[in-house]
Scaffold this motif. Structure first.
Motif, mmCIF file in Angstrom:
data_model
loop_
_atom_site.group_PDB
_atom_site.id
_atom_site.type_symbol
_atom_site.label_atom_id
_atom_site.label_comp_id
_atom_site.label_asym_id
_atom_site.label_seq_id
_atom_site.Cartn_x
_atom_site.Cartn_y
_atom_site.Cartn_z
ATOM 1 N N HIS A 123 45.066 35.984 46.187
ATOM 2 C CA HIS A 123 44.896 37.409 46.507
ATOM 3 C C HIS A 123 45.227 38.271 45.279
ATOM 4 O O HIS A 123 44.455 39.148 44.896
ATOM 5 C CB HIS A 123 45.798 37.752 47.694
ATOM 6 C CG HIS A 123 45.679 39.156 48.166
ATOM 7 N ND1 HIS A 123 44.601 39.617 48.881
ATOM 8 C CD2 HIS A 123 46.507 40.219 48.016
ATOM 9 C CE1 HIS A 123 44.773 40.900 49.157
ATOM 10 N NE2 HIS A 123 45.919 41.286 48.638
ATOM 11 N N LEU A 124 46.352 37.993 44.659
ATOM 12 C CA LEU A 124 46.773 38.762 43.488
ATOM 13 C C LEU A 124 45.854 38.500 42.302
ATOM 14 O O LEU A 124 45.431 39.425 41.613
ATOM 15 C CB LEU A 124 48.222 38.433 43.122
ATOM 16 C CG LEU A 124 48.784 39.203 41.933
ATOM 17 C CD1 LEU A 124 48.913 40.686 42.253
ATOM 18 C CD2 LEU A 124 50.128 38.621 41.512
ATOM 19 N N ARG A 125 45.522 37.239 42.070
ATOM 20 C CA ARG A 125 44.668 36.890 40.927
ATOM 21 C C ARG A 125 43.314 37.588 41.007
ATOM 22 O O ARG A 125 42.804 38.089 40.006
ATOM 23 C CB ARG A 125 44.467 35.372 40.874
ATOM 24 C CG ARG A 125 45.614 34.662 40.212
ATOM 25 C CD ARG A 125 45.517 34.735 38.713
ATOM 26 N NE ARG A 125 44.303 34.058 38.303
ATOM 27 C CZ ARG A 125 43.275 34.648 37.702
ATOM 28 N NH1 ARG A 125 43.304 35.916 37.388
ATOM 29 N NH2 ARG A 125 42.192 33.973 37.374
ATOM 30 N N PHE A 126 42.734 37.625 42.187
ATOM 31 C CA PHE A 126 41.431 38.269 42.324
ATOM 32 C C PHE A 126 41.531 39.749 41.954
ATOM 33 O O PHE A 126 40.729 40.251 41.157
ATOM 34 C CB PHE A 126 40.889 38.105 43.755
ATOM 35 C CG PHE A 126 39.568 38.774 43.945
ATOM 36 C CD1 PHE A 126 38.412 38.172 43.477
ATOM 37 C CD2 PHE A 126 39.476 40.011 44.555
ATOM 38 C CE1 PHE A 126 37.182 38.785 43.622
ATOM 39 C CE2 PHE A 126 38.255 40.639 44.718
ATOM 40 C CZ PHE A 126 37.097 40.019 44.249
ATOM 41 N N ARG A 127 42.508 40.421 42.498
ATOM 42 C CA ARG A 127 42.648 41.861 42.222
ATOM 43 C C ARG A 127 42.935 42.149 40.751
ATOM 44 O O ARG A 127 42.339 43.045 40.157
ATOM 45 C CB ARG A 127 43.735 42.457 43.101
ATOM 46 C CG ARG A 127 43.312 42.548 44.544
ATOM 47 C CD ARG A 127 44.443 43.044 45.403
ATOM 48 N NE ARG A 127 43.967 43.183 46.756
ATOM 49 C CZ ARG A 127 44.233 44.211 47.534
ATOM 50 N NH1 ARG A 127 44.991 45.194 47.101
ATOM 51 N NH2 ARG A 127 43.751 44.261 48.748
ATOM 52 N N LEU A 128 43.851 41.394 40.168
ATOM 53 C CA LEU A 128 44.177 41.625 38.757
ATOM 54 C C LEU A 128 42.989 41.285 37.853
ATOM 55 O O LEU A 128 42.718 41.994 36.883
ATOM 56 C CB LEU A 128 45.407 40.808 38.352
ATOM 57 C CG LEU A 128 46.724 41.241 38.980
ATOM 58 C CD1 LEU A 128 47.847 40.295 38.569
ATOM 59 C CD2 LEU A 128 47.070 42.679 38.612
ATOM 60 N N SER A 129 42.282 40.220 38.186
ATOM 61 C CA SER A 129 41.125 39.829 37.370
ATOM 62 C C SER A 129 40.028 40.881 37.433
ATOM 63 O O SER A 129 39.435 41.219 36.404
ATOM 64 C CB SER A 129 40.574 38.478 37.838
ATOM 65 O OG SER A 129 41.498 37.474 37.563
ATOM 66 N N MET A 130 39.743 41.374 38.617
ATOM 67 C CA MET A 130 38.703 42.395 38.739
ATOM 68 C C MET A 130 39.120 43.681 38.016
ATOM 69 O O MET A 130 38.294 44.330 37.363
ATOM 70 C CB MET A 130 38.393 42.693 40.204
ATOM 71 C CG MET A 130 37.757 41.531 40.961
ATOM 72 S SD MET A 130 36.318 40.814 40.158
ATOM 73 C CE MET A 130 36.971 39.237 39.640
ATOM 74 N N GLY A 131 40.401 44.029 38.093
ATOM 75 C CA GLY A 131 40.888 45.222 37.389
ATOM 76 C C GLY A 131 40.748 45.091 35.889
ATOM 77 O O GLY A 131 40.203 45.984 35.215
#
Length: 145
Positions: A123-131
């Protein structure tokens, strides 16, 4: 806290890592054009973060008694790619880095099939990666001005 919600300190530090490129991108879009373009600093920053990500993959994969060779190879790819992209210095290379960061959660999915990750990791990795991918891509446009 749900299983997909990281500990608060992890959230603060993770999302805090998006502040420097966000400031640099905002400066290039909001300030009048001048001799200094801050967006050029986003790519090295994103490259460092991408290399750091490879280190996390290495750490997770190497916790296994017999590390999966393909995961270990994937873990060393980000710093090598970031190094090459940084020294090309082109807009295409910057966009390539943004794309690599955007698809990097796919490696995490491979990793999750082999090793135990924290329940909130994906969950965190997806959000940080997209950001970071978005900010890296946005940083290229003002460089054209």
């Amino acid at each position: 806290m749900s299983d997909t919600s990281p500990p608060r300190i992890v959230q603060w530090l993770g999302y805090g890592g998006l502040i420097p490129p966000a400031i640099m991108v905002a400066a290039d879009y909001l300030l009048p054009p001048g001799p200094v373009r801050f967006g050029g600093l986003v790519v090295p920053y994103a490259g460092l973060i991408f290399a750091f990500l490879g280190g996390t993959w290495w750490a997770f994969a190497s916790r296994e008694k017999t590390p999966e060779p393909s995961l270990m190879a994937l873990a060393v790819a980000p710093p090598l790619m970031a190094f090459l992209i940084f020294f090309t210095g082109s807009m295409a290379a910057s966009l390539l880095l943004a794309a690599l960061i955007a698809i990097s959660p796919l490696v995490d999915k491979l990793l999750a099939a082999q090793v135990t990750l924290p329940p909130w990791w994906m969950h965190l990795r997806f959000r940080l990666s997209m950001g970071l991918a978005g900010l890296t891509a946005l940083s290229t446009y003002p460089l054209l001005l």
